[in-house]
Design a protein around this motif. Structure first.
Motif, PDB file in Angstrom:
ATOM      1  N   GLN A   1       0.829  -1.212   0.000  1.00 52.90           N
ATOM      2  CA  GLN A   1       0.000   0.000   0.000  1.00 52.90           C
ATOM      3  C   GLN A   1       0.864   1.263   0.000  1.00 52.90           C
ATOM      4  O   GLN A   1       0.592   2.229  -0.716  1.00 52.90           O
ATOM      5  CB  GLN A   1      -0.923  -0.027   1.229  1.00 52.90           C
ATOM      6  CG  GLN A   1      -2.034   0.995   1.193  1.00 52.90           C
ATOM      7  CD  GLN A   1      -1.703   2.239   2.004  1.00 52.90           C
ATOM      8  OE1 GLN A   1      -0.873   2.177   2.914  1.00 52.90           O
ATOM      9  NE2 GLN A   1      -2.325   3.353   1.674  1.00 52.90           N
ATOM     10  N   LYS A   2       1.958   1.235   0.753  1.00 57.49           N
ATOM     11  CA  LYS A   2       2.860   2.390   0.778  1.00 57.49           C
ATOM     12  C   LYS A   2       3.530   2.605  -0.576  1.00 57.49           C
ATOM     13  O   LYS A   2       3.700   3.744  -1.017  1.00 57.49           O
ATOM     14  CB  LYS A   2       3.911   2.200   1.872  1.00 57.49           C
ATOM     15  CG  LYS A   2       3.362   2.333   3.287  1.00 57.49           C
ATOM     16  CD  LYS A   2       4.474   2.170   4.314  1.00 57.49           C
ATOM     17  CE  LYS A   2       3.933   2.351   5.747  1.00 57.49           C
ATOM     18  NZ  LYS A   2       4.997   2.160   6.755  1.00 57.49           N
ATOM     19  N   SER A   3       3.933   1.507  -1.229  1.00 59.46           N
ATOM     20  CA  SER A   3       4.585   1.644  -2.533  1.00 59.46           C
ATOM     21  C   SER A   3       3.625   2.231  -3.563  1.00 59.46           C
ATOM     22  O   SER A   3       4.032   3.011  -4.427  1.00 59.46           O
ATOM     23  CB  SER A   3       5.101   0.287  -3.006  1.00 59.46           C
ATOM     24  OG  SER A   3       4.035  -0.596  -3.299  1.00 59.46           O
ATOM     25  N   MET A   4       2.340   1.892  -3.462  1.00 61.69           N
ATOM     26  CA  MET A   4       1.346   2.466  -4.371  1.00 61.69           C
ATOM     27  C   MET A   4       1.190   3.966  -4.138  1.00 61.69           C
ATOM     28  O   MET A   4       1.098   4.760  -5.081  1.00 61.69           O
ATOM     29  CB  MET A   4       0.003   1.752  -4.193  1.00 61.69           C
ATOM     30  CG  MET A   4      -0.061   0.404  -4.871  1.00 61.69           C
ATOM     31  SD  MET A   4      -0.022   0.594  -6.673  1.00 61.69           S
ATOM     32  CE  MET A   4       0.235  -1.099  -7.169  1.00 61.69           C
ATOM     33  N   GLU A   5       1.156   4.373  -2.887  1.00 59.46           N
ATOM     34  CA  GLU A   5       1.024   5.800  -2.575  1.00 59.46           C
ATOM     35  C   GLU A   5       2.246   6.582  -3.060  1.00 59.46           C
ATOM     36  O   GLU A   5       2.122   7.688  -3.606  1.00 59.46           O
ATOM     37  CB  GLU A   5       0.837   5.985  -1.070  1.00 59.46           C
ATOM     38  CG  GLU A   5      -0.542   5.579  -0.571  1.00 59.46           C
ATOM     39  CD  GLU A   5      -0.738   5.929   0.895  1.00 59.46           C
ATOM     40  OE1 GLU A   5       0.275   6.272   1.568  1.00 59.46           O
ATOM     41  OE2 GLU A   5      -1.885   5.861   1.367  1.00 59.46           O
ATOM     42  N   GLN A   6       3.435   6.007  -2.852  1.00 61.70           N
ATOM     43  CA  GLN A   6       4.643   6.694  -3.290  1.00 61.70           C
ATOM     44  C   GLN A   6       4.683   6.815  -4.812  1.00 61.70           C
ATOM     45  O   GLN A   6       5.074   7.856  -5.358  1.00 61.70           O
ATOM     46  CB  GLN A   6       5.870   5.927  -2.804  1.00 61.70           C
ATOM     47  CG  GLN A   6       6.070   6.007  -1.291  1.00 61.70           C
ATOM     48  CD  GLN A   6       7.199   5.109  -0.811  1.00 61.70           C
ATOM     49  OE1 GLN A   6       7.808   4.403  -1.598  1.00 61.70           O
ATOM     50  NE2 GLN A   6       7.470   5.154   0.492  1.00 61.70           N
ATOM     51  N   ALA A   7       4.269   5.778  -5.520  1.00 61.56           N
ATOM     52  CA  ALA A   7       4.248   5.825  -6.978  1.00 61.56           C
ATOM     53  C   ALA A   7       3.260   6.873  -7.477  1.00 61.56           C
ATOM     54  O   ALA A   7       3.513   7.572  -8.462  1.00 61.56           O
ATOM     55  CB  ALA A   7       3.894   4.447  -7.539  1.00 61.56           C
ATOM     56  N   ALA A   8       2.122   6.982  -6.783  1.00 60.87           N
ATOM     57  CA  ALA A   8       1.114   7.970  -7.191  1.00 60.87           C
ATOM     58  C   ALA A   8       1.604   9.398  -6.970  1.00 60.87           C
ATOM     59  O   ALA A   8       1.216  10.321  -7.700  1.00 60.87           O
ATOM     60  CB  ALA A   8      -0.191   7.725  -6.438  1.00 60.87           C
TER      61      ALA A   8
END
Length: 651
Positions: A613-620
């Motif tokens: 979930q954190k990696s998705m937020e950082q990518a966004a």
């Protein structure tokens, strides 16, 4: 085809296909087939090979079939030699009747190999002492060394006579009467009929028709039904696959060891000892040595690279691509293309259906296996301008190169594959190449739970899905998968009750309450009572946990379960049912599973999903991300956040 006076023939066919027929096999009297005393049998065998391919009795151009004809005639000649019958003209109808009845029970009983190797060992003990070298014992017994895979009981008798202390843990094999299939017997008996049909053009022939009612009628009366390919037991399948992967992974190091020991023989034994210690796990209990110690689990580095490594490569290709035996045998060097990003593809001939070359998707371990086989036979291919993959350097005295002698059963015994209980007898599992094609289908169905049979049908190159369904609807397969689901469910329940894992998710919380209730009704120290309660709970409720990408699903195929399963909601356009009637997990996602009454996960998966979930937020939040992709990643992050909240009670 080679010259008629050669001691071996290389028979060639289409697509670079060829087969080597050796005429120097040892006969029961201890002399080779090409010895002057066996000239008549040698000429007869060679004449029948030519007659099978050319002239009025020709029926095949296949090198493999011609080699099979040669083996059948040589085998019958060896039996006649053992029975002191010097010419085929001296064979009587009673002799044929005895031979075919014995042939139906397998090579060991036909050729009495156990008795012969025991007699040979006893005779040699006074001359050479104990242990008697295996090669010498086989030669004295008149058993060809290339038939070792067909004489497991004779080899066990040899090792028990020569190395009793080393084999204390190896149980003696109970003799069982083996019955060959009708098709196998037909292939064995048909060349005998040719000894009558071609009587005017061969050196030695039968003087009567051996099968007046036809070859097939005899094979049908003595053989068993061919049936379908047997499904390998789970522990046997996983053991030999793991061993093959280990050997392929270790392949380059084994090749370096082989070259080092050949360059410096004085340091060879020490190098083998250190290598065996360093890679004990990868070698699966096998030790390497340049000495002839005679143990079944000690091999020479060259034997490991030229005999066993190609077999490991073959197993990897067969198990992970579902290609047939004939398709693998025709593979060429450079048959794997692609890369790690877009995937790897195996180019092979597709028999039976397409009958042309085509590409099959394959994992990286197949690419590694093919590259290893290319390295083993590189010098042979360059020197002789051939493209076949499975070729290795030959014996300088006999041939400069040869096709790999793939023997799965020999490799299985070397890596100590577990024995299985068949008809209350503990024995070795008998492998066949097609079992790995079936294993691919089993693992596919097991992993994807009957979903996407169309993809499996394409991988197998079946003309229609009905052909594929014959694999996956098999009662044996269904029973096997059902047993493994039952084992998985009990294992997870035990882990939730005793281990560090804590069940999460809606259904996971339900299971947690049941386990706590069991704890409250029995003594905390009564682990046997808890185990009994867990087994009763699983069996009474017919609970079956099936793996999904997000944990486990406990939904069954009952109408009430299907009605309540989140992924079966009418608003879910990708909902689906598997062939066994349960919800299809490929039509679900994290959002649906997190809200489902039948979803189970555990605390060990929490860190994975939090990091996801954190990696998705950082990518966004990346400044270079497009607006369209940013919205998709934020939505994905939101779904995973809900999944974490619902399953692990995290805000």
């Amino acid at each position: 085809m080679s010259e008629a006076l050669d001691d071996q023939w290389v028979v060639r066919g289409d697509h670079d296909e060829y087969a080597t027929i050796l005429f120097n096999e040892v006969m029961p009297d201890g002399y080779a087939l090409n010895h002057p005393r066996h000239t008549l049998l040698l000429k007869t065998t060679q004449s029948l090979i030519v007659a099978s391919r050319e002239g009025p009795f020709a029926f095949t151009q296949s090198p493999k079939v011609l080699a099979r004809v040669a083996r059948s005639i040589i085998g019958f000649g060896a039996w006649c030699n053992m029975e002191n019958i010097e010419r085929f003209e001296n064979v009587t109808p009673d002799d044929i009747a005895r031979f075919v009845s014995l042939a139906a029970t397998g090579y060991e009983r036909t050729m009495q190999t156990v008795r012969r190797i025991q007699d040979a060992t006893d005779a040699l003990r006074s001359a050479v002492g104990v242990p008697v070298p295996l090669a010498l014992a086989l030669q004295h017994a008149g058993i060809p060394s290339n038939l070792r895979s067909k004489i497991p009981r004779a080899l066990e008798a040899y090792y028990h006579m020569n190395y009793p202390l080393a084999l204390e843990t190896v149980s003696a094999r109970t003799e069982t009467k083996q019955t060959l299939t009708k098709g196998t017997l037909y292939q064995k008996f048909f060349p005998l009929d040719m000894l009558w049909q071609c009587r005017k053009s061969i050196s030695s022939a039968l003087v009567f028709e051996p099968f007046p009612a036809g070859v097939w009628s005899v094979a049908e009366s003595l053989g068993k039904d061919n049936g379908h390919t047997k499904t390998m037991p789970v522990n046997v399948c996983f053991h030999i696959l793991a061993a093959a992967v280990n050997w392929v992974t270790l392949g380059n190091a084994l090749l370096r060891l082989m070259h080092e020991t050949s360059r410096d023989p004085s340091k060879a034994e020490e190098a083998c000892l250190q290598f065996s210690k360093r890679h004990a796990n990868e070698l699966c209990g096998v030790s390497l040595s340049t000495r002839k110690l005679g143990s079944p689990y000690i091999v020479h580095p060259k034997t490991a690279c030229i005999t066993y490594l190609p077999t490991a490569v073959y197993i990897i290709i067969a198990a992970f691509t579902a290609r047939r035996d004939i398709e693998i045998s025709k593979l060429s060097a450079g048959s794997v293309t692609g890369n790690s990003e877009s995937g790897w593809w195996l180019k092979s001939y597709i028999a039976k259906t397409l009958r042309r070359d085509d590409f099959t998707p394959c994992p990286e371990i197949v690419k590694a296996a093919v590259c290893l086989m290319e390295k083993i036979g590189r010098e042979v291919r360059q020197e002789h301008a051939i493209s076949l993959l499975f070729v290795v350097p030959g014996d300088a005295n006999n041939c400069s190169y040869r096709r790999c002698a793939i023997d799965i059963n020999l490799f299985a015994r070397l890596v100590q594959t577990p024995k299985v209980m068949i008809e209350e007898i503990l024995t070795d599992w008998k492998f066949s190449p097609h079992q790995f094609r079936r294993a691919f289908a089993v693992l596919f169905v097991w992993r994807f739970e009957y979903a996407n049979i169309g993809a499996l049908s394409y991988q197998l190159r079946h003309f229609n899905i009905d052909m594929t369904l014959n694999y996956v609807r098999d009662a044996e397969l269904s029973s096997l998968i059902g047993e493994e689901y039952h084992k998985l469910t009990l294992e997870k329940m035990r882990s939730y009750a005793n281990g560090p894992e804590k069940p999460c998710g809606i259904f996971g919380n339900v299971l947690k309450k049941f386990i706590q209730r069991f704890r409250n009704t029995i003594s905390m120290t009564d682990e046997a009572g808890l185990e009994r309660k867990l087994v009763e709970f699983v069996e009474q409720r017919k609970l079956r946990l099936r793996a999904t990408p997000w944990g486990y699903c406990g939904a069954s195929g009952t109408p009430s379960n299907l009605r309540r399963a989140a992924c079966q909601s009418v608003i879910n356009p990708s909902r689906g049912i598997t062939l066994d009637g349960v919800p299809d997990s490929t039509g679900s996602d994290e959002y649906l599973c997190a809200r489902c009454h039948f979803h189970v996960t555990d605390s060990t998966r929490e860190d994975h999903w939090v990091a996801k979930q954190k990696s998705m937020e950082q990518a966004a939040r990346n400044a270079y991300t497009s607006e369209l992709l940013r919205r998709a990643q934020m939505e994905r992050s939101r779904v995973i956040r809900i999944f974490i909240q619902k399953n692990f009670n995290k805000e």
